[in-house]
Scaffold this motif. Structure first.
Motif, PDB file in Angstrom:
ATOM      1  N   ALA A   1       0.814  -1.195   0.000  1.00 43.32           N
ATOM      2  CA  ALA A   1       0.000   0.000   0.000  1.00 43.32           C
ATOM      3  C   ALA A   1       0.854   1.254   0.000  1.00 43.32           C
ATOM      4  O   ALA A   1       0.553   2.196  -0.711  1.00 43.32           O
ATOM      5  N   ILE A   2       1.941   1.260   0.798  1.00 40.72           N
ATOM      6  CA  ILE A   2       2.798   2.452   0.858  1.00 40.72           C
ATOM      7  C   ILE A   2       3.434   2.703  -0.506  1.00 40.72           C
ATOM      8  O   ILE A   2       3.550   3.842  -0.939  1.00 40.72           O
ATOM      9  N   ARG A   3       3.802   1.610  -1.187  1.00 43.22           N
ATOM     10  CA  ARG A   3       4.410   1.764  -2.512  1.00 43.22           C
ATOM     11  C   ARG A   3       3.476   2.525  -3.448  1.00 43.22           C
ATOM     12  O   ARG A   3       3.897   3.411  -4.181  1.00 43.22           O
ATOM     13  N   ASN A   4       2.191   2.201  -3.423  1.00 41.71           N
ATOM     14  CA  ASN A   4       1.222   2.874  -4.281  1.00 41.71           C
ATOM     15  C   ASN A   4       0.958   4.306  -3.818  1.00 41.71           C
ATOM     16  O   ASN A   4       0.787   5.207  -4.638  1.00 41.71           O
ATOM     17  N   LEU A   5       0.913   4.523  -2.517  1.00 40.60           N
ATOM     18  CA  LEU A   5       0.704   5.870  -1.988  1.00 40.60           C
ATOM     19  C   LEU A   5       1.895   6.775  -2.291  1.00 40.60           C
ATOM     20  O   LEU A   5       1.744   7.992  -2.405  1.00 40.60           O
ATOM     21  N   ALA A   6       3.070   6.177  -2.426  1.00 35.83           N
ATOM     22  CA  ALA A   6       4.299   6.945  -2.612  1.00 35.83           C
ATOM     23  C   ALA A   6       4.437   7.517  -4.015  1.00 35.83           C
ATOM     24  O   ALA A   6       5.494   8.013  -4.388  1.00 35.83           O
ATOM     25  N   THR A   7       3.377   7.465  -4.797  1.00 38.55           N
ATOM     26  CA  THR A   7       3.416   8.076  -6.124  1.00 38.55           C
ATOM     27  C   THR A   7       2.868   9.499  -6.110  1.00 38.55           C
ATOM     28  O   THR A   7       3.057  10.240  -7.051  1.00 38.55           O
ATOM     29  N   ASP A   8       2.217   9.896  -5.038  1.00 39.75           N
ATOM     30  CA  ASP A   8       1.641  11.233  -4.900  1.00 39.75           C
ATOM     31  C   ASP A   8       2.609  12.099  -4.088  1.00 39.75           C
ATOM     32  O   ASP A   8       2.995  11.739  -2.976  1.00 39.75           O
ATOM     33  N   ASP A   9       2.997  13.265  -4.649  1.00 40.91           N
ATOM     34  CA  ASP A   9       4.009  14.107  -4.005  1.00 40.91           C
ATOM     35  C   ASP A   9       3.634  14.543  -2.592  1.00 40.91           C
ATOM     36  O   ASP A   9       4.480  14.559  -1.698  1.00 40.91           O
ATOM     37  N   ASN A  10       2.389  14.905  -2.374  1.00 32.20           N
ATOM     38  CA  ASN A  10       1.968  15.346  -1.038  1.00 32.20           C
ATOM     39  C   ASN A  10       2.017  14.190  -0.045  1.00 32.20           C
ATOM     40  O   ASN A  10       2.400  14.362   1.120  1.00 32.20           O
ATOM     41  N   ILE A  11       1.635  13.040  -0.504  1.00 36.05           N
ATOM     42  CA  ILE A  11       1.630  11.870   0.382  1.00 36.05           C
ATOM     43  C   ILE A  11       3.056  11.403   0.667  1.00 36.05           C
ATOM     44  O   ILE A  11       3.344  10.930   1.773  1.00 36.05           O
ATOM     45  N   LYS A  12       3.971  11.556  -0.288  1.00 38.16           N
ATOM     46  CA  LYS A  12       5.375  11.168  -0.071  1.00 38.16           C
ATOM     47  C   LYS A  12       5.939  11.855   1.167  1.00 38.16           C
ATOM     48  O   LYS A  12       6.569  11.210   2.007  1.00 38.16           O
ATOM     49  N   VAL A  13       5.714  13.138   1.267  1.00 36.79           N
ATOM     50  CA  VAL A  13       6.235  13.903   2.401  1.00 36.79           C
ATOM     51  C   VAL A  13       5.590  13.422   3.695  1.00 36.79           C
ATOM     52  O   VAL A  13       6.273  13.242   4.710  1.00 36.79           O
ATOM     53  N   LYS A  14       4.299  13.150   3.658  1.00 41.33           N
ATOM     54  CA  LYS A  14       3.611  12.670   4.860  1.00 41.33           C
ATOM     55  C   LYS A  14       4.122  11.288   5.276  1.00 41.33           C
ATOM     56  O   LYS A  14       4.254  11.004   6.465  1.00 41.33           O
ATOM     57  N   ILE A  15       4.409  10.445   4.298  1.00 43.02           N
ATOM     58  CA  ILE A  15       4.956   9.118   4.616  1.00 43.02           C
ATOM     59  C   ILE A  15       6.271   9.276   5.374  1.00 43.02           C
ATOM     60  O   ILE A  15       6.496   8.613   6.386  1.00 43.02           O
ATOM     61  N   ALA A  16       7.114  10.183   4.905  1.00 43.62           N
ATOM     62  CA  ALA A  16       8.395  10.428   5.580  1.00 43.62           C
ATOM     63  C   ALA A  16       8.175  11.045   6.959  1.00 43.62           C
ATOM     64  O   ALA A  16       8.815  10.645   7.943  1.00 43.62           O
ATOM     65  N   GLN A  17       7.270  12.006   7.052  1.00 41.47           N
ATOM     66  CA  GLN A  17       7.003  12.674   8.336  1.00 41.47           C
ATOM     67  C   GLN A  17       6.470  11.704   9.385  1.00 41.47           C
ATOM     68  O   GLN A  17       6.721  11.875  10.574  1.00 41.47           O
ATOM     69  N   GLU A  18       5.740  10.707   8.943  1.00 43.96           N
ATOM     70  CA  GLU A  18       5.174   9.719   9.872  1.00 43.96           C
ATOM     71  C   GLU A  18       6.190   8.648  10.278  1.00 43.96           C
ATOM     72  O   GLU A  18       5.865   7.739  11.031  1.00 43.96           O
ATOM     73  N   GLY A  19       7.405   8.743   9.754  1.00 43.54           N
ATOM     74  CA  GLY A  19       8.463   7.845  10.199  1.00 43.54           C
ATOM     75  C   GLY A  19       8.570   6.526   9.448  1.00 43.54           C
ATOM     76  O   GLY A  19       9.111   5.554   9.978  1.00 43.54           O
ATOM     77  N   ALA A  20       8.127   6.474   8.208  1.00 42.88           N
ATOM     78  CA  ALA A  20       8.145   5.215   7.458  1.00 42.88           C
ATOM     79  C   ALA A  20       9.483   4.891   6.811  1.00 42.88           C
ATOM     80  O   ALA A  20       9.706   3.743   6.404  1.00 42.88           O
ATOM     81  N   LEU A  21      10.387   5.870   6.715  1.00 43.80           N
ATOM     82  CA  LEU A  21      11.631   5.623   5.978  1.00 43.80           C
ATOM     83  C   LEU A  21      12.527   4.576   6.641  1.00 43.80           C
ATOM     84  O   LEU A  21      13.089   3.718   5.951  1.00 43.80           O
ATOM     85  N   LEU A  22      12.671   4.627   7.948  1.00 41.99           N
ATOM     86  CA  LEU A  22      13.506   3.630   8.631  1.00 41.99           C
ATOM     87  C   LEU A  22      12.910   2.226   8.524  1.00 41.99           C
ATOM     88  O   LEU A  22      13.625   1.286   8.152  1.00 41.99           O
ATOM     89  N   PRO A  23      11.623   2.040   8.809  1.00 45.14           N
ATOM     90  CA  PRO A  23      11.067   0.694   8.639  1.00 45.14           C
ATOM     91  C   PRO A  23      11.186   0.175   7.199  1.00 45.14           C
ATOM     92  O   PRO A  23      11.485  -0.998   6.988  1.00 45.14           O
ATOM     93  N   LEU A  24      10.973   1.047   6.219  1.00 44.59           N
ATOM     94  CA  LEU A  24      11.122   0.612   4.829  1.00 44.59           C
ATOM     95  C   LEU A  24      12.562   0.213   4.539  1.00 44.59           C
ATOM     96  O   LEU A  24      12.809  -0.798   3.869  1.00 44.59           O
TER      97      LEU A  24
END
Length: 129
Positions: free
Chosen positions: A1-24
């Motif tokens: 799901a994150i992979r698909n959400l990560a195609t939208d620029d606004n959502i990309k920043v939110k994914i990073a802000q929510e701390g998903a980069l380390l788990p990924l």
């Protein structure tokens, strides 16, 4: 799901802000190739955003992505190569990729039987030059 959400620029920043980069980044080290593929694909999409490239690298993704370039799974290799090609557009990340052994792996991938992998490897080499 994150992979698909990560195609939208606004959502990309939110994914990073929510701390998903380390788990990924940690999921790249999974022994399950399907998980590696999804994590690399998500990071590939996230790394299109120039503002996230340093953050992704700071979470240790480059070392893991370079290791995935040796995978026997073509989908894993495609997404890892694509992620590194995107990350290599950042000056700091260029040296990180080279230090982690990316250069000889990209050169080897130029001889891949898959044209998309060849193209992504060539893009990464262009960015590193």
């Amino acid at each position: 799901a994150i992979r698909n959400l990560a195609t939208d620029d606004n959502i990309k920043v939110k994914i990073a802000q929510e701390g998903a980069l380390l788990p990924l980044s940690n999921l790249l080290r999974s022994t399950d190739e399907a998980i590696q593929e999804q994590a690399a694909g998500a990071l590939r999409n996230l790394a299109v955003n120039p503002k996230l490239r340093d953050q992704i690298a700071d979470e240790g993704a480059i070392t893991a992505l370079v290791e995935l370039l040796k995978s026997n799974n073509l989908k894993v290799v495609k997404h890892a190569t694509g992620a590194l090609a995107n990350l290599s557009m950042n000056v700091r990340n260029k040296s990180r990729i080279v230090q982690d052994g990316g250069l000889p792996r990209f050169i080897a991938l130029l001889r891949s039987g898959d044209e998309q992998v060849q193209e992504l490897a060539a893009v990464a080499l262009r960015n590193l030059s």
